[in-house]
Design a protein around this motif. Structure first.
Motif, short mmCIF file in Angstrom:
data_model
loop_
_atom_site.label_atom_id
_atom_site.label_comp_id
_atom_site.label_asym_id
_atom_site.label_seq_id
_atom_site.Cartn_x
_atom_site.Cartn_y
_atom_site.Cartn_z
N VAL A 87 -44.50 61.27 16.21
CA VAL A 87 -43.21 60.67 16.52
C VAL A 87 -42.81 59.67 15.44
O VAL A 87 -41.65 59.61 15.03
CB VAL A 87 -43.26 60.01 17.93
CG1 VAL A 87 -44.15 58.80 17.95
CG2 VAL A 87 -41.86 59.62 18.38
N ALA A 88 -43.78 58.88 14.94
CA ALA A 88 -43.48 57.90 13.90
C ALA A 88 -43.26 58.59 12.55
O ALA A 88 -42.39 58.18 11.77
CB ALA A 88 -44.60 56.87 13.80
N VAL A 89 -44.04 59.63 12.27
CA VAL A 89 -43.92 60.33 10.98
C VAL A 89 -42.56 61.00 10.86
O VAL A 89 -41.85 60.86 9.86
CB VAL A 89 -45.05 61.36 10.83
CG1 VAL A 89 -44.84 62.20 9.58
CG2 VAL A 89 -46.39 60.66 10.76
N ASN A 129 -39.65 58.39 10.42
CA ASN A 129 -39.52 57.78 9.09
C ASN A 129 -38.98 58.77 8.06
O ASN A 129 -38.16 58.41 7.21
CB ASN A 129 -40.88 57.23 8.64
CG ASN A 129 -41.27 55.98 9.39
OD1 ASN A 129 -40.42 55.19 9.77
ND2 ASN A 129 -42.56 55.80 9.62
N MET A 130 -39.44 60.02 8.12
CA MET A 130 -38.95 61.01 7.16
C MET A 130 -37.46 61.32 7.38
O MET A 130 -36.68 61.37 6.44
CB MET A 130 -39.77 62.30 7.29
CG MET A 130 -41.17 62.23 6.70
SD MET A 130 -41.17 61.95 4.92
CE MET A 130 -40.34 63.42 4.33
N LEU A 164 -34.59 49.84 7.33
CA LEU A 164 -35.97 50.27 7.05
C LEU A 164 -36.97 49.16 7.30
O LEU A 164 -38.02 49.36 7.93
CB LEU A 164 -36.08 50.76 5.60
CG LEU A 164 -35.26 52.00 5.24
CD1 LEU A 164 -35.33 52.26 3.73
CD2 LEU A 164 -35.76 53.22 5.99
N ASP A 165 -36.65 47.95 6.84
CA ASP A 165 -37.62 46.85 6.90
C ASP A 165 -37.72 46.21 8.28
O ASP A 165 -38.75 45.61 8.60
CB ASP A 165 -37.26 45.77 5.87
CG ASP A 165 -37.97 46.00 4.54
OD1 ASP A 165 -38.89 46.83 4.51
OD2 ASP A 165 -37.62 45.35 3.54
N ALA A 166 -36.69 46.31 9.12
CA ALA A 166 -36.77 45.74 10.47
C ALA A 166 -37.92 46.38 11.23
O ALA A 166 -38.69 45.70 11.92
CB ALA A 166 -35.44 45.95 11.21
N TYR A 167 -38.04 47.69 11.10
CA TYR A 167 -39.15 48.39 11.74
C TYR A 167 -40.48 47.96 11.13
O TYR A 167 -41.44 47.63 11.85
CB TYR A 167 -38.96 49.90 11.57
CG TYR A 167 -40.13 50.74 12.03
CD1 TYR A 167 -40.22 51.15 13.35
CD2 TYR A 167 -41.16 51.09 11.15
CE1 TYR A 167 -41.30 51.91 13.79
CE2 TYR A 167 -42.23 51.84 11.57
CZ TYR A 167 -42.30 52.25 12.89
OH TYR A 167 -43.38 52.98 13.32
#
Length: 539
Positions: A21-23, A26-27, A51-54
């Motif tokens: 789920v995370a991969v 992000n992609m 991007l950086d908030a996560y």
């Protein structure tokens, strides 16, 4: 040596599904960057914060989440992480402004922080040393398959639906992962440490202030009030964090782990690589869609050579590790990645996808060879009862490197692009997306060509940072990681026979051989640890 769990391969399958789920998220998010700029009105700095908030929330909570998973149960932490991640993904689809999406991404970081340490910790506890690196290679390969499918599905959604549809991919995977985890994965715990909430808060706030300052510098300069204020706040908060960690009884960062050369060397190599490579993907997705003119689906498929090469080379990394040791495997893989960044830095305006494909193959081969030995070396250095916090320490420093990479390399990309554009270009100097929008509205083909040339120049300069980071990481791996000593071979013990009282006992060579054979052929008996047994046992 701890005994492997009898359902370990089924458990590995659930762990792979959970981390997918995370991969995929992000992609797909990187593929969606141009769509976010066009449809949501996100600026370059907004993209960096999305991007950086996560990453910042993820890194700030990882160690606390690892400690809580050791205390209250690693399966429980995994399920909580999946539930929060899936729920935040639903909220992300409803966002109307960049600020709302940044908040939703931060909430997704909370879910990811509980998901990741539980995954690695469970893997560590159910596989013994003889199978752990093989399991990591399979784990990495399955995640690469997710990386292959994610951009393809995301590209299809982006071409036929609105940008928010990409987050809907996370929901069914999260639901399936929760059901499978509850059905298959046994609960496991470590020693009940006290979570360092104060340390996590100071670290997260300090890193946020530092990232704020770096991103602000690209827009307002290093002497602006926002940049200087962010740097001052970062120094104060991070210094306070260091002092707090020094005096607290149970620190967020157990520095004793880094006294192991293999743990420290593997961690530092991963951090340097994250710092060098994290922001490059930010540039590549814009290059494919803004410069080469690819649609989202085609842009997602453009990463297939890299992901397939990672998949193919994961097993090679395990073979090199077994034959020559982790030091050789990690250093050679990182060197290949540096070579890939070198090819990326050589791309000019006249070059197209073939040159990029060569760079992606080299980066993928290096990542596939270095990844399993690096992670396996790091996990092997951890005591099993500290698997949750130990793996979270590595993830934290790696994610901090990734957050700084997005901030620093993204700012370098923005500043270099702006410097390459003439002053008369006005708003077109802010980003290539804005330049192409203005060029389309005015019919100015010259402005579009100028913006593409400036972006390629900026991307090439940014890739040079990847070259330096890859070389530095390879040198660290070669100098710091050392081979594990072979386990001592026990000295042979003369057989002793006990006969009937008062009777002499003799044993011939054939009798001894028969005895040994019968012992070797006897079925091994594995006993499960009792409930309430040693830390890290499954129950």
């Amino acid at each position: 040596m701890p005994t492997s769990h009898p359902r370990r391969w089924w458990i590995l399958g659930v762990l792979c599904l959970s981390l997918l789920v995370a991969v995929i998220d992000n992609m797909v998010l990187n593929i969606a960057i141009p769509s976010l700029m066009r449809d949501l009105g996100a600026s370059t700095s907004d993209i960096q914060w999305i991007l950086d908030a996560y990453i910042l929330v993820f890194a700030g909570l990882l160690l606390v989440a690892g400690s809580l998973s050791d205390r209250y149960g690693r399966r429980r932490a995994l399920v909580i992480g999946l539930a929060v991640f899936g729920g935040a993904s639903v909220l992300a689809t409803l966002c109307q402004t960049p600020g709302q999406l940044i908040a939703a991404r931060a909430l997704m970081g909370v879910g990811g922080a509980f998901l990741m340490p539980g995954t690695l910790a469970i893997l560590t506890t159910v596989f013994d040393d003889s199978e752990r690196k093989k399991a990591i290679a399979i784990w990495s390969s399955v995640l690469v398959l997710g990386g292959l499918g994610g951009p393809t599905l995301g590209g299809l959604l982006l071409q036929h639906f609105w940008w928010g549809s990409i987050f809907l991919l996370n929901v069914p995977i999260a639901v399936l992962g929760i059901v499978a985890a509850l059905a298959i994965i046994p609960e496991s715990r470590g020693p009940a440490g006290r979570p360092d909430v104060v340390g996590a808060l100071l670290c997260t706030l300090g890193m946020t202030a530092l990232v704020w300052a770096v991103i602000s510098s690209a827009q307002h300069g290093w002497s602006s009030a926002s940049t200087v204020g962010g740097l001052v706040a970062a120094v104060v908060l991070l210094a306070t964090f260091a002092l707090w960690e020094h005096r607290v009884a149970e620190p967020m960062v157990p520095t004793a782990l880094f006294r192991d050369r293999n743990f420290g060397g593997a961690s530092l190599s991963i951090v340097l690589l994250s710092l060098a490579a994290g922001g490059v993907l930010l540039a590549l997705t814009q290059y494919l869609q803004f410069v080469l003119g690819y649609e989202p689906l085609r842009a997602g498929l453009a990463f297939v050579p890299m992901l397939v090469t990672v998949l193919a080379c994961n097993g090679l990394g395990v073979v090199v590790d077994k034959r020559f040791g982790a030091r050789v495997a990690v250093a050679s893989g990182l060197s290949l990645m540096a070579a890939g960044f070198g090819v990326l830095a050589s791309i000019g305006s006249a070059d197209g996808y073939p040159t990029l494909a060569v760079a992606l193959v080299l980066i993928g081969a290096g990542s596939g060879i270095a990844g399993p030995p690096a992670v396996g070396t790091l996990l092997a250095a951890l005591p099993q009862e500290r698997a949750g916090v130990g793996s979270a320490v590595n993830d934290t420093v790696a994610q901090i490197g990734a957050a700084l990479s997005v901030a620093v390399l993204g700012s370098v990309l923005t500043a270099t692009y702006r410097a390459a554009m003439p002053a008369w270009a006005g708003p077109a100097r802010e980003s290539i997306g804005e330049a192409l929008r203005i060029a389309a509205a005015t019919g100015d083909a010259g402005l579009a060509r100028l913006a593409r040339d400036a972006f390629v120049e900026a991307m090439s300069g940014t890739a040079l940072v990847g070259v330096a980071g890859g070389i530095a990481a390879a040198v660290v791996a070669a100098l710091v990681i050392r081979p594990r000593p072979a386990p001592p071979v026990p000295a042979p013990v003369a057989p002793v026979e006990v006969g009937e009282p008062g009777q002499p006992v003799e044993q011939s060579a054939s009798a001894a051989s028969t005895s040994s054979t019968s012992l070797a052929s006897a079925p091994a008996r594995v006993t499960s640890p009792p409930v309430g047994g040693p830390p890290g046992s499954t129950r």
